[in-house]
Design a protein around this motif. Structure first.
Motif, PDB file in Angstrom:
ATOM      1  N   PRO A 115      39.922  46.991  28.822  1.00  0.00           N
ATOM      2  CA  PRO A 115      39.035  48.389  28.661  1.00  0.00           C
ATOM      3  C   PRO A 115      39.929  49.420  29.043  1.00  0.00           C
ATOM      4  CG  PRO A 115      37.969  46.670  30.814  1.00  0.00           C
ATOM      5  CD  PRO A 115      39.326  46.023  30.161  1.00  0.00           C
ATOM      6  N   LEU A 116      40.844  49.375  29.392  1.00  0.00           N
ATOM      7  CA  LEU A 116      41.836  50.445  30.270  1.00  0.00           C
ATOM      8  C   LEU A 116      42.298  50.827  28.551  1.00  0.00           C
ATOM      9  CD1 LEU A 116      41.935  50.616  33.995  1.00  0.00           C
ATOM     10  CD2 LEU A 116      39.695  51.608  32.636  1.00  0.00           C
ATOM     11  N   TYR A 117      43.411  49.332  28.644  1.00  0.00           N
ATOM     12  CA  TYR A 117      43.996  50.175  27.266  1.00  0.00           C
ATOM     13  C   TYR A 117      43.150  50.669  26.409  1.00  0.00           C
ATOM     14  CZ  TYR A 117      46.505  48.632  23.027  1.00  0.00           C
ATOM     15  OH  TYR A 117      46.905  49.016  21.644  1.00  0.00           O
ATOM     16  N   CYS A 118      41.661  50.388  25.490  1.00  0.00           N
ATOM     17  CA  CYS A 118      41.313  50.701  24.667  1.00  0.00           C
ATOM     18  C   CYS A 118      40.403  52.580  24.910  1.00  0.00           C
ATOM     19  CB  CYS A 118      39.914  49.954  24.947  1.00  0.00           C
ATOM     20  SG  CYS A 118      39.950  48.400  24.044  1.00  0.00           S
ATOM     21  N   GLY A 304      36.578  50.652  19.902  1.00  0.00           N
ATOM     22  CA  GLY A 304      37.982  49.161  20.618  1.00  0.00           C
ATOM     23  C   GLY A 304      37.464  48.567  21.527  1.00  0.00           C
ATOM     24  N   LEU A 305      35.928  49.204  22.075  1.00  0.00           N
ATOM     25  CA  LEU A 305      35.295  48.315  23.867  1.00  0.00           C
ATOM     26  C   LEU A 305      35.090  47.925  22.654  1.00  0.00           C
ATOM     27  CD1 LEU A 305      35.120  51.770  25.879  1.00  0.00           C
ATOM     28  CD2 LEU A 305      36.346  49.516  26.803  1.00  0.00           C
ATOM     29  N   SER A 306      33.695  47.951  21.938  1.00  0.00           N
ATOM     30  CA  SER A 306      33.475  46.974  21.285  1.00  0.00           C
ATOM     31  C   SER A 306      34.046  45.599  20.267  1.00  0.00           C
ATOM     32  CB  SER A 306      31.983  47.867  20.351  1.00  0.00           C
ATOM     33  OG  SER A 306      32.415  48.398  19.741  1.00  0.00           O
ATOM     34  N   ALA A 307      35.272  46.740  19.262  1.00  0.00           N
ATOM     35  CA  ALA A 307      36.129  45.417  19.118  1.00  0.00           C
ATOM     36  C   ALA A 307      36.430  44.431  19.936  1.00  0.00           C
ATOM     37  CB  ALA A 307      37.029  46.027  17.947  1.00  0.00           C
ATOM     38  N   ILE A 334      29.542  34.735  28.444  1.00  0.00           N
ATOM     39  CA  ILE A 334      28.620  33.298  28.302  1.00  0.00           C
ATOM     40  C   ILE A 334      29.573  32.577  29.333  1.00  0.00           C
ATOM     41  CG2 ILE A 334      27.979  31.772  27.135  1.00  0.00           C
ATOM     42  CD1 ILE A 334      27.110  33.923  24.920  1.00  0.00           C
ATOM     43  N   SER A 335      30.718  32.496  29.113  1.00  0.00           N
ATOM     44  CA  SER A 335      31.856  31.342  29.504  1.00  0.00           C
ATOM     45  C   SER A 335      31.780  31.796  31.090  1.00  0.00           C
ATOM     46  CB  SER A 335      33.029  31.628  29.254  1.00  0.00           C
ATOM     47  OG  SER A 335      33.478  31.373  27.833  1.00  0.00           O
ATOM     48  N   TYR A 336      32.005  30.475  31.824  1.00  0.00           N
ATOM     49  CA  TYR A 336      31.873  30.776  33.638  1.00  0.00           C
ATOM     50  C   TYR A 336      33.748  32.036  33.887  1.00  0.00           C
ATOM     51  CZ  TYR A 336      33.496  29.765  37.746  1.00  0.00           C
ATOM     52  OH  TYR A 336      33.993  29.571  39.360  1.00  0.00           O
ATOM     53  N   GLY A 337      33.884  32.518  34.820  1.00  0.00           N
ATOM     54  CA  GLY A 337      34.539  33.428  35.542  1.00  0.00           C
ATOM     55  C   GLY A 337      34.336  34.381  36.064  1.00  0.00           C
ATOM     56  N   ALA A 338      34.753  35.000  37.433  1.00  0.00           N
ATOM     57  CA  ALA A 338      34.903  35.668  37.573  1.00  0.00           C
ATOM     58  C   ALA A 338      35.560  37.087  37.347  1.00  0.00           C
ATOM     59  CB  ALA A 338      34.774  35.334  39.200  1.00  0.00           C
ATOM     60  N   SER A 339      36.620  36.604  36.708  1.00  0.00           N
ATOM     61  CA  SER A 339      37.242  37.997  36.650  1.00  0.00           C
ATOM     62  C   SER A 339      37.251  38.997  34.948  1.00  0.00           C
ATOM     63  CB  SER A 339      38.923  37.208  36.196  1.00  0.00           C
ATOM     64  OG  SER A 339      39.878  37.427  37.695  1.00  0.00           O
ATOM     65  N   SER A 340      36.669  37.792  34.772  1.00  0.00           N
ATOM     66  CA  SER A 340      35.923  37.995  33.132  1.00  0.00           C
ATOM     67  C   SER A 340      35.030  38.567  32.977  1.00  0.00           C
ATOM     68  CB  SER A 340      35.794  36.632  32.305  1.00  0.00           C
ATOM     69  OG  SER A 340      35.300  36.671  31.032  1.00  0.00           O
ATOM     70  N   ILE A 341      33.726  38.282  34.490  1.00  0.00           N
ATOM     71  CA  ILE A 341      32.666  38.951  34.404  1.00  0.00           C
ATOM     72  C   ILE A 341      32.826  40.794  34.511  1.00  0.00           C
ATOM     73  CG2 ILE A 341      30.451  39.334  36.120  1.00  0.00           C
ATOM     74  CD1 ILE A 341      30.504  36.827  36.218  1.00  0.00           C
ATOM     75  N   VAL A 342      34.140  40.689  35.223  1.00  0.00           N
ATOM     76  CA  VAL A 342      34.283  42.239  35.857  1.00  0.00           C
ATOM     77  C   VAL A 342      35.282  42.841  34.854  1.00  0.00           C
ATOM     78  CG1 VAL A 342      36.062  43.067  37.331  1.00  0.00           C
ATOM     79  CG2 VAL A 342      34.717  41.015  38.402  1.00  0.00           C
ATOM     80  N   GLY A 343      36.000  42.468  33.771  1.00  0.00           N
ATOM     81  CA  GLY A 343      36.383  42.830  32.730  1.00  0.00           C
ATOM     82  C   GLY A 343      35.587  43.266  32.360  1.00  0.00           C
ATOM     83  N   ALA A 347      33.663  47.561  31.220  1.00  0.00           N
ATOM     84  CA  ALA A 347      34.141  47.887  29.378  1.00  0.00           C
ATOM     85  C   ALA A 347      32.510  47.953  28.672  1.00  0.00           C
ATOM     86  CB  ALA A 347      33.801  45.926  28.381  1.00  0.00           C
ATOM     87  N   VAL A 348      31.043  46.978  29.241  1.00  0.00           N
ATOM     88  CA  VAL A 348      30.179  47.778  29.889  1.00  0.00           C
ATOM     89  C   VAL A 348      30.206  48.892  29.941  1.00  0.00           C
ATOM     90  CG1 VAL A 348      27.978  47.132  29.674  1.00  0.00           C
ATOM     91  CG2 VAL A 348      29.140  45.367  28.735  1.00  0.00           C
TER      92      VAL A 348
END
Length: 363
Positions: A115-118, A304-307, A334-343, A347-348
Motif C-alpha cells: 500500500p505504501l508503494y501505491c 492503485g490501492l483498490s487495484a 478471506i484467507s488466513y494470515g495475520a500479515s495479510s490482515i495488517v497489509g 490499505a483500507v
C-alpha cells in the motif's frame, strides 16, 4: 449512503465470509496439529484486534502529510523488507525468506510495503502525468528495489500484484500511445524472462498447461483444487462438509480457501465473492473519479490501492480455478494470515482516509 459507507459494508461482508470459512477450512488441521479446532480462527481474530485500531489511526492522520512524505514511507518499508535477510531476524518458511519473527506473530513486510508503494507511485505518476516517459522512468526507479527484494526472497506473486496496481494507475492518466505500447511490450518481455530463468517457474507453467502429467507431484495442488470446486457444484455440500480439506488440498485455509468455499457453498457463493470485489473496486473508482477534479494524486492513490486489493483477489481466484499458473498468494479479507490482515487493513485505512479528506465536498 455515501461511497465510503458502501465500501465499509462490502469489506465487512468479505471479512465475515473470511472468518466463517477460515474456521471451516482450518478446523481439522487445527485439531490434528494443535488439538484445537479454533486455533487458526483465534489467531485471525487476534489479527483483527490489532488491525482495527490501526485503521482508525491511519484515518486520523492528515492525508496531506501521508502524500507529501509517501516516498519516504516507501523507502522505510523497503528497508523493513531487507530485515528478512538478516539471520535470526528473518526466517525462511518453505524455502522462502519472506517473514520476520516476533514472539506474537511472523510479519511479512511486503504486505506493508504494497500500500505504501501505491502512494509513492501515485505521487510519481501525478508529477509526470503530462510526460509519459518521465512517468515510466520514475516508476522503474520505484519498482526496481522492490523487484530485487521480491525475486531474492523469492515472491513472484507479490511482484505481479505490484505490477497490476502500477499498470492500472499508469493507464488512468492516459499515457501517450507509443510510450504505453513500448512499456507494455517491455513489461511482458521482462515477466516472460523472469518466468523462464528459474526451473521451478518453468515447471509451474508446464504444470498449468497439463496438471495431469504429474498428478501426484507438481500438479497435485491444482488438481485437488479443481476437484473441490467441481464437487461443490452450484450449491455446495454444506458449510463444514468439505472432504478436500482433510489431507487432500494443501494450504486450504490460505492460498486455496476459495476452493473450499466453492466445495462447501457452491460456485454461487464464489461468484458472489467475485461480485463483492468488483463492487468494491467500482465504489472506490467512483470516488477517485470525483476526487480527480481537485487532486489527481489522491485519485491515483485510490485507484492503485483498490487495484492492488482486487487484483490480488482475482489472481488468487484464477490460481484456484486453474486459469493461471499456481502461485501462493492469499485472498484479501478471506484467507488466513495475520500479515495479510495488517497489509489489507493499512490499505483500507488509507482508502478511507483519502476519501474522508474530500468528504465535505463530495459526500
Amino acid at each position: 449512503m455515501s461511497d465510503v459507507k458502501k465500501q465499509f459494508v462490502i469489506i465487512l461482508l468479505l471479512a465475515a465470509i473470511g472468518l466463517i470459512y477460515i474456521y471451516s477450512a482450518s478446523s481439522f488441521t487445527g485439531l490434528m496439529r494443535y488439538n484445537d479446532s479454533f486455533y487458526f480462527l483465534k489467531k485471525e481474530l487476534i489479527g483483527y484486534l490489532i488491525v482495527l485500531p490501526m485503521i482508525f489511526f491511519v484515518i486520523s492522520i492528515d492525508t496531506n502529510f501521508l502524500l507529501k512524505y509517501s516516498i519516504f514511507f516507501y523507502v522505510a518499508a523497503l528497508i523493513f523488507c531487507l530485515f528478512t535477510f538478516i539471520p535470526k531476524i528473518g526466517i525462511a518458511i518453505n524455502g522462502a525468506r519472506r517473514w520476520i519473527y516476533t514472539p506474537f506473530m511472523n510479519i511479512q513486510p511486503i504486505e506493508i510495503l504494497k500500500p505504501l508503494y501505491c502512494l509513492a507511485c501515485a505521487k510519481v505518476i501525478s508529477i509526470y502525468r503530462y510526460h509519459s516517459k518521465g512517468a515510466v522512468i520514475g516508476i522503474l526507479i520505484l519498482l526496481l528495489p522492490a523487484t530485487i527484494i521480491l525475486l531474492k526472497q523469492p515472491d513472484f506473486g507479490q511482484l505481479i500484484v505490484l505490477g497490476i496496481a502500477t499498470s492500472v494507475m499508469f493507464i488512468s492518466v492516459k499515457p501517450k500511445k507509443e510510450v504505453f505500447y513500448i512499456s507494455t511490450i517491455l513489461g511482458v518481455v521482462v515477466i516472460a524472462f523472469l518466468a523462464i530463468t528459474r526451473p521451478y517457474r518453468i515447471k509451474r507453467i508446464l504444470t498449468f498447461l497439463d496438471p495431469w502429467k504429474d498428478p501426484r507431484g507438481s500438479g497435485f495442488q491444482i488438481i485437488q483444487s479443481l476437484i473441490a470446486i467441481n464437487t461443490g457444484g452450484f450449491c455446495g455440500l454444506g458449510i463444514g462438509k468439505s472432504t478436500q480439506k482433510i489431507s487432500c488440498l494443501p494450504m486450504q485455509h490460505t492460498d486455496f480457501i476459495f476452493s473450499i468455499i466453492c466445495e462447501e457453498s457452491g460456485i454461487i457463493v464464489g461468484i458472489f465473492i467475485m461480485f463483492l470485489f468488483l463492487l468494491l473496486f467500482n465504489q472506490i473508482l467512483n470516488s477517485a473519479i470525483r476526487i480527480a477534479e481537485s487532486s489527481i494524486e489522491t485519485s491515483l492513490a485510490l485507484i492503485g490501492l483498490s487495484a492492488m486489493i482486487v487484483g490480488q483477489a482475482f489472481f488468487n481466484i484464477f490460481v484456484a480455478t486453474g486459469t493461471v499458473p499456481t502461485k501462493g498468494i492469499g485472498l484479501p479479507f478471506i484467507s488466513y494470515g495475520a500479515s495479510s490482515i495488517v497489509g489489507v487493513g493499512l490499505a483500507v485505512g488509507l482508502i478511507f482516509a483519502l476519501q474522508s479528506a474530500h468528504s465535505s465536498k463530495y459526500y
